[in-house]
Design an enzyme around this catalytic site. Sequence first.
Site, PDB file in Angstrom:
ATOM      1  N   ASP A  33      -1.197  -6.212  -0.480  1.00 34.94           N
ATOM      2  CA  ASP A  33      -1.216  -5.584   0.846  1.00 34.94           C
ATOM      3  C   ASP A  33      -2.617  -5.065   1.146  1.00 34.94           C
ATOM      4  O   ASP A  33      -3.144  -4.224   0.409  1.00 34.94           O
ATOM      5  CB  ASP A  33      -0.226  -4.402   0.800  1.00 34.94           C
ATOM      6  CG  ASP A  33       0.314  -4.031   2.153  1.00 34.94           C
ATOM      7  OD1 ASP A  33      -0.017  -4.688   3.143  1.00 34.94           O
ATOM      8  OD2 ASP A  33       1.108  -3.059   2.197  1.00 34.94           O
ATOM      9  N   ASP A  85       0.846  -1.201   0.000  1.00 30.88           N
ATOM     10  CA  ASP A  85       0.000   0.000   0.000  1.00 30.88           C
ATOM     11  C   ASP A  85       0.881   1.252   0.000  1.00 30.88           C
ATOM     12  O   ASP A  85       0.379   2.380  -0.048  1.00 30.88           O
ATOM     13  CB  ASP A  85      -1.015  -0.006   1.156  1.00 30.88           C
ATOM     14  CG  ASP A  85      -0.362   0.051   2.522  1.00 30.88           C
ATOM     15  OD1 ASP A  85       0.878  -0.088   2.610  1.00 30.88           O
ATOM     16  OD2 ASP A  85      -1.090   0.236   3.520  1.00 30.88           O
ATOM     17  N   GLU A  91       9.267  -4.276  10.374  1.00 30.00           N
ATOM     18  CA  GLU A  91       9.670  -2.978   9.807  1.00 30.00           C
ATOM     19  C   GLU A  91      10.245  -2.085  10.898  1.00 30.00           C
ATOM     20  O   GLU A  91       9.618  -1.879  11.955  1.00 30.00           O
ATOM     21  CB  GLU A  91       8.471  -2.298   9.125  1.00 30.00           C
ATOM     22  CG  GLU A  91       8.842  -0.931   8.537  1.00 30.00           C
ATOM     23  CD  GLU A  91       7.851  -0.377   7.531  1.00 30.00           C
ATOM     24  OE1 GLU A  91       6.921  -1.090   7.116  1.00 30.00           O
ATOM     25  OE2 GLU A  91       8.043   0.807   7.165  1.00 30.00           O
TER      26      GLU A  91
HETATM   27  O1  KIV Z   1       3.509  -1.099   1.652  1.00 29.12           O
HETATM   28  C1  KIV Z   1       4.630  -1.610   1.541  1.00 29.12           C
HETATM   29  O2  KIV Z   1       5.328  -1.465   0.540  1.00 29.12           O
HETATM   30  C2  KIV Z   1       5.111  -2.422   2.663  1.00 29.12           C
HETATM   31  C3  KIV Z   1       6.538  -2.828   2.659  1.00 29.12           C
HETATM   32  C4  KIV Z   1       7.396  -1.668   2.908  1.00 29.12           C
HETATM   33  C5  KIV Z   1       6.799  -3.927   3.617  1.00 29.12           C
HETATM   34  O3  KIV Z   1       4.354  -2.720   3.523  1.00 29.12           O
END
Ligand code: KIV
Length: 280
Positions: A86, A47, A186
Amino acid sequence: MQKNKMTIPDLVQMKSKAEKITILTAYDFPMASIIDQAGIDAILVGDSLGNVVLGYESTVPVTMEEMLHHIKAVKRGTKRAVLIGDMPFMSFNISIEESIFNAGRFIKEGGADAVKVEGGNGKTIATVKAIVEAGIPVMGHLGLTPQTACILGGYKVQGKNAEKAKEILQQAQALESAGCFSIVLECVPDKLSEVVTQKLKVPTISCGAGSACDGQVLVIHDMLGMYEHFVPKFVKQYANLTKEISRATQDYIQEVRQGKYPGQEHIFNMDQEEVEKLGC
Ligand code: KIV
């Protein structure tokens, strides 16, 4: 490099074989095709789309429809890598039924192999369990969870003291018990990642969580130097495409203005006989 389509069990087995898992984000067909053919193990349609592609100030406004639009494009370019979608803010926070329905859309309509869900509180653990029980593989995401950054006090390193570190470890164990096949950590200290990685059977994926994890993930715009608004400390820029795109654009502007582009090699010709028939 494995030639066949990568699967979720392949990713999980890489941990026991001590093979590092490589993941990058992608948001469109050309980028997905390039990184898939280069041999990436998994592609995450993050996201982070909201920041690096749509120009929002955070990931909070990203919708299911925006995510699906980009997951479908990435799917068309992905032949080998595991494809993970995501789940955006509020797509898995209202009820378990709605969460399963939304996760199902990523798989059925988007063609994703798995979904990723941020957070590790009791409600999220129950939701993850229900999505997994519905037959959808789930990747967890702990530490700095950008969708709830305001509760965490901003985009800050998480788990720096023992109490917070223990909390993250317990959440990781709960997500594993709920059925997650992997967990992104993260912005947490290297030592905490090492402990979590040792305690879990499923692979941990670092996004600014050091080298002890079983794999790494980066936002592709960050690692290619295509998003200059903010470059986190943990990002290594493997290219500077902002500079390269800007240089190419300036060359183009100059050549068009000077009449150098298009050159003879870019022009379509007509037979002289046909030119004469035109009579102009
Ligand atoms: O949204 C995203 O790209 C992520 C990664 C940074 C793990 O959640």
